[in-house]
Enzyme design. Sequence first.
Site, PDB file in Angstrom:
ATOM      1  N   GLY C 148      42.419  84.911  37.872  1.00 15.25           N
ATOM      2  CA  GLY C 148      43.154  83.724  37.480  1.00 15.25           C
ATOM      3  C   GLY C 148      42.644  82.508  38.233  1.00 15.25           C
ATOM      4  O   GLY C 148      41.999  82.625  39.278  1.00 15.25           O
ATOM      5  N   CYS C 149      42.948  81.322  37.688  1.00 15.05           N
ATOM      6  CA  CYS C 149      42.415  80.092  38.301  1.00 15.05           C
ATOM      7  C   CYS C 149      43.035  79.845  39.666  1.00 15.05           C
ATOM      8  O   CYS C 149      42.311  79.670  40.655  1.00 15.05           O
ATOM      9  CB  CYS C 149      42.622  78.896  37.373  1.00 15.05           C
ATOM     10  SG  CYS C 149      44.264  78.752  36.663  1.00 15.05           S
ATOM     11  N   TYR C 150      44.374  79.864  39.746  1.00 17.26           N
ATOM     12  CA  TYR C 150      45.001  79.660  41.052  1.00 17.26           C
ATOM     13  C   TYR C 150      44.535  80.717  42.059  1.00 17.26           C
ATOM     14  O   TYR C 150      44.162  80.381  43.183  1.00 17.26           O
ATOM     15  CB  TYR C 150      46.526  79.705  40.935  1.00 17.26           C
ATOM     16  CG  TYR C 150      47.156  78.524  40.230  1.00 17.26           C
ATOM     17  CD1 TYR C 150      47.012  77.232  40.723  1.00 17.26           C
ATOM     18  CD2 TYR C 150      47.947  78.700  39.095  1.00 17.26           C
ATOM     19  CE1 TYR C 150      47.624  76.149  40.095  1.00 17.26           C
ATOM     20  CE2 TYR C 150      48.561  77.625  38.461  1.00 17.26           C
ATOM     21  CZ  TYR C 150      48.397  76.351  38.964  1.00 17.26           C
ATOM     22  OH  TYR C 150      49.008  75.284  38.348  1.00 17.26           O
ATOM     23  N   GLN C 315      38.606  72.957  42.522  1.00 14.55           N
ATOM     24  CA  GLN C 315      37.677  73.544  41.557  1.00 14.55           C
ATOM     25  C   GLN C 315      38.010  72.967  40.183  1.00 14.55           C
ATOM     26  O   GLN C 315      39.047  72.337  39.988  1.00 14.55           O
ATOM     27  CB  GLN C 315      37.793  75.074  41.531  1.00 14.55           C
ATOM     28  CG  GLN C 315      39.085  75.562  40.900  1.00 14.55           C
ATOM     29  CD  GLN C 315      39.192  77.076  40.755  1.00 14.55           C
ATOM     30  OE1 GLN C 315      38.326  77.817  41.195  1.00 14.55           O
ATOM     31  NE2 GLN C 315      40.259  77.555  40.157  1.00 14.55           N
TER      32      GLN C 315
END
Lengths: 349, 349, 349, 349
Positions: C148-150, C315
Amino acid sequence: MISVGIVGGTGYTGVELLRLLLRHPEVQVTVLTSRTEAGRRVDDMFPSLRGHTDLCYSDLNIEDLKQCDVVFFATPHGVAMKHAADLVAANAKVIDLAADFRLQDLAQFEKWYGMEHACPEILKDSVYGLSELNREQIKTAQVIGNPGCYPTTVQLGLAPLLKSAETLIKPESIIIDAKSGVSGAGRKASLGMIYSENADNFKAYGVAGHRHHPEIVEALENISGQKDVFNHIVFVPHLVPMIRGMLSTMYIDLTDAGDALDVQALYEQFYAQEQFVDVMPAGSSPETRSVRGANQLRIALYKPQPKKLVVLVAQDNLVKGAAGQAVQNMNLMFGFAEQAGLEVIGLLP
Amino acid sequence: MISVGIVGGTGYTGVELLRLLLRHPEVQVTVLTSRTEAGRRVDDMFPSLRGHTDLCYSDLNIEDLKQCDVVFFATPHGVAMKHAADLVAANAKVIDLAADFRLQDLAQFEKWYGMEHACPEILKDSVYGLSELNREQIKTAQVIGNPGCYPTTVQLGLAPLLKSAETLIKPESIIIDAKSGVSGAGRKASLGMIYSENADNFKAYGVAGHRHHPEIVEALENISGQKDVFNHIVFVPHLVPMIRGMLSTMYIDLTDAGDALDVQALYEQFYAQEQFVDVMPAGSSPETRSVRGANQLRIALYKPQPKKLVVLVAQDNLVKGAAGQAVQNMNLMFGFAEQAGLEVIGLLP
Amino acid sequence: MISVGIVGGTGYTGVELLRLLLRHPEVQVTVLTSRTEAGRRVDDMFPSLRGHTDLCYSDLNIEDLKQCDVVFFATPHGVAMKHAADLVAANAKVIDLAADFRLQDLAQFEKWYGMEHACPEILKDSVYGLSELNREQIKTAQVIGNPGCYPTTVQLGLAPLLKSAETLIKPESIIIDAKSGVSGAGRKASLGMIYSENADNFKAYGVAGHRHHPEIVEALENISGQKDVFNHIVFVPHLVPMIRGMLSTMYIDLTDAGDALDVQALYEQFYAQEQFVDVMPAGSSPETRSVRGANQLRIALYKPQPKKLVVLVAQDNLVKGAAGQAVQNMNLMFGFAEQAGLEVIGLLP
Amino acid sequence: MISVGIVGGTGYTGVELLRLLLRHPEVQVTVLTSRTEAGRRVDDMFPSLRGHTDLCYSDLNIEDLKQCDVVFFATPHGVAMKHAADLVAANAKVIDLAADFRLQDLAQFEKWYGMEHACPEILKDSVYGLSELNREQIKTAQVIGNPGCYPTTVQLGLAPLLKSAETLIKPESIIIDAKSGVSGAGRKASLGMIYSENADNFKAYGVAGHRHHPEIVEALENISGQKDVFNHIVFVPHLVPMIRGMLSTMYIDLTDAGDALDVQALYEQFYAQEQFVDVMPAGSSPETRSVRGANQLRIALYKPQPKKLVVLVAQDNLVKGAAGQAVQNMNLMFGFAEQAGLEVIGLLP
């Protein structure tokens, strides 16, 4: 104190009506309907209203609406016309913010909105609610078709030219390059409207044809008293990555008479008594943020080339282009001060 | 009707004061100064004010300001303290929106603002203008230091815990992750503030130290009556690509007593009589747009883990975080209704 | 040259995969599926791709996908796990950008994603695709669960501390205040995602619980080799009015050993060989725009108070937080240069 | 491999040149100058470049620049013309991204840029760098005047009509309603450019006259071979709250011959071999985001009324409108593949 109903209170024009009417000294909003949110507090949906109202949404109940002095329809096209007859019979006034009472030409209405008109008789007696241009008829109207946002900028931006005794412009030359913030498309779950599709982006849309085109044509004919000369105007709307605001840049060929005239003076004089139409000094450029949240329309004029006029018109599409003008019309219909509830100063920055 | 002066009317807090005061029923703005724009109409600079005022900027003339009942300083740090003594002597009240009267600790003032304080005696008698917490002293104050925007969110977000008779939190645990819209940096020609440097971008700033840190520490000490326990709080501000709005997310370790308590009920009770502080229902998330343009601060509370409290506080940095609170303080100082001129509903969308 | 399939090519991670893979020197995209757009040219939907591809969407046909060397799933949760077994059997590699192969804990998967896992055996053999931390396992993996991004920001932001032989931090103290651009929510017609609801606005969401929380906990346990010490970390995501970009601000209590250490040097050394992780010089603040469109993650470190560490991690949520890291994993799996196709410089401004 | 100098590397066109040139297979940037930042690493100023270069800014030293094969001037107007003679003498090629070599008419240059031209002889031999239209002359040019952003859209948007053997349009009818993102104004500390003045706002500017007007007129004369027929075209630029992107909406009266023609086919044929000019299918609307970061210009055509043509042209003002076209010209001048370094796909979303 009059009692007000709002049909369709979950869209942007609905919540904008509430923002204005909850601070209006002469009205009380008594009915607020929603097909999907009946029973819910409006300030649960729109927390900006917390502390300003205890209203809850209800299902649309025509008996409740009949008790109102005036009912605003902040609904999709086709809703107001189903209920207008009942309300008129009950002596409630109707202000429709959709298109049901904007076009007198039934064929155009059916062509552009894809539905048969439900009450042509009432339509015939209704008044087109461009407040500054139709003030006297609005005062006594029972049913108002509140103008579209783009057509408001076009009409107020061209009226001084069209109302002149002389022929100042070549009507077939009119080009309207219009730009709107995204809220003009309403509060709908649509892929084309999501943030990541619209932010940091600019585009034209509806170039091949937009519903406001026939409304503009009919309105310009009415203002000028001339038929069939505006059919070929060009109208290209664009989408700006901002929430509110609309700017129409109009290009018009002047006649010799128009070219000889002091157009700035003509506009200043024409709108001298209007508090919601601001003819800015020569050399100005109206910014949309200067009218953010305000029932104000600003105009600037340029002659960049001989016999060419550029008219810049800015407004907040949700206020003078929708809810604000609707309240202005209500004020006229009930004999209130025209500026009642509308003296909000624009939010800048 | 009182007469009001505004020193520094070309910045965002200045024009925001005008937005509020020009519609305030009890005041008349009689003096408006600018170092750079003297002689210019204010509505030429800020067309949002067209039709609402004929004011022109003037040079700062202390004799003119002495005639005012109250003078707002919407100026950079260090201006108000140069003129406060003269104004106090002339019995004009002073409300400074910069930092000159925020910190009682002179050493901290000099450290963070890089200048010696010009009037320590007046500073000593001045009142810190967090309206809800210092209401009684504000009523009789001659000089007000209007709080910083971040400190306002922190104080109102923590006061119910700090004012409790029991020790509910561990003061050294406080973490403040704050986010502000770009208008908080003012209206200045600075490379770091231009559109293309801030749009579609997010970052922290001032992590190594920010001027609002000592103000927060001093204020929390005053609220709690406890010295030296807040020195090690962590405060990290961030810049959000939006014009207005501020959200502080605070993380606090609860004591056993704090963990046992119904914190939601504590806050609701603490702010039950406050119209400008809104404790939202459990499960809510305050959006900055819900207070856009409004003198309103909204709080929500979460306990995502045992003994951990998260406090979310939203406000408009230019209103409750600056000009709105200044007007609220003026209302208290002059015995007006506290909400006079401040009942604007937030602009949503 | 390998052949690549993409399942679900109409979402933002899908089109981002295309942006990267169409310029990748070692691959050819041969299959691109969509449930809704089969038959349509992809560059008709996404004109940014005009001139770069002739691909059309097709219905998901498992036989076609089996011919691919690797299949990316840029689909909602629950799709990849239905097809993984068939593909593995056909010796095609699988990289899932959704959550099907992120959590080894089946109970957590069912709790947070509301569905039973379709292939627990394959899940057990799959590898969690945080490229820098699991590089060796990724090289030989058949199935990758792309992070996942987080969680990507949290893991790379904390790994140097957790991988240290000494105990440098108090694991239960970790607070993650995370901020994401709106594209993180995908390309869906949802009211909460429309422009006018998100522009010029800031808010927290998911404060009471977010699906990335269990992923973060499991990942931190794996990195540190410590069980049950991260359960009480606090994770609060926020929504930023920008399209792309993510910043996580993390607050950590240091142990005495951690406080004594040169943390900046620790990080610089830990990531010295990593081209996609940038430890910025002391005093820096990573801006999301510095990684816009780039497969890059930037870290900065602060100690604003004794024994308190602040880690800032930026990011692009669609690149290092999704499609870019997926391509990085593909490069590892097929022995390509790790930076192949990923050397895009961030778009600033 | 050629060596490249960039004069003025701190502005947006300078950093955009770096983004493209640092990934260009045939060039090495060897000199990068700045008046204000000499000695500073460029990736300290623009962290998006971290990991891609070790370049530092230097003072402008003409001897260093003479060693370059080509020197780009990404400077304010008036800088390149001071150094061009020295560089030409040293056999270095010059590409100026400012206006010094755009206008052959010296009187117009002095009128609009407020300075005398420093090297009229070199100007006479310089080539106007609209790559697609002047390709052959560019190949052998020593000095290039890179076109303005607006003029690029106008020329490529009208060239197929003007280059036709038949008279297809009425030249005096041309109206250009142009819209640009804010980065077009450069990276300057100016009050009018700060975030809070531009976000959520739209306005026209330069209506009374803009520097690109004479450039457009001269260019259209050159393309068509017709003198004095374009003097009265109308050009109104607007400012869009977005970072990058430009859309020009052009309105043209067609002659009978033009009206009879299949304009869509004319354009498709005219640009059939051009990889950086995209004639979109009938009915399309080019979005600026579809070219974000890409050296691409997209055109769509409409005939909303008889004998009226609307041409929509979108580009990224910093790429095809500035740095990208400059690199395209360099590729032509040195015999590289025209697309070298320019095959970046637009960043969408």
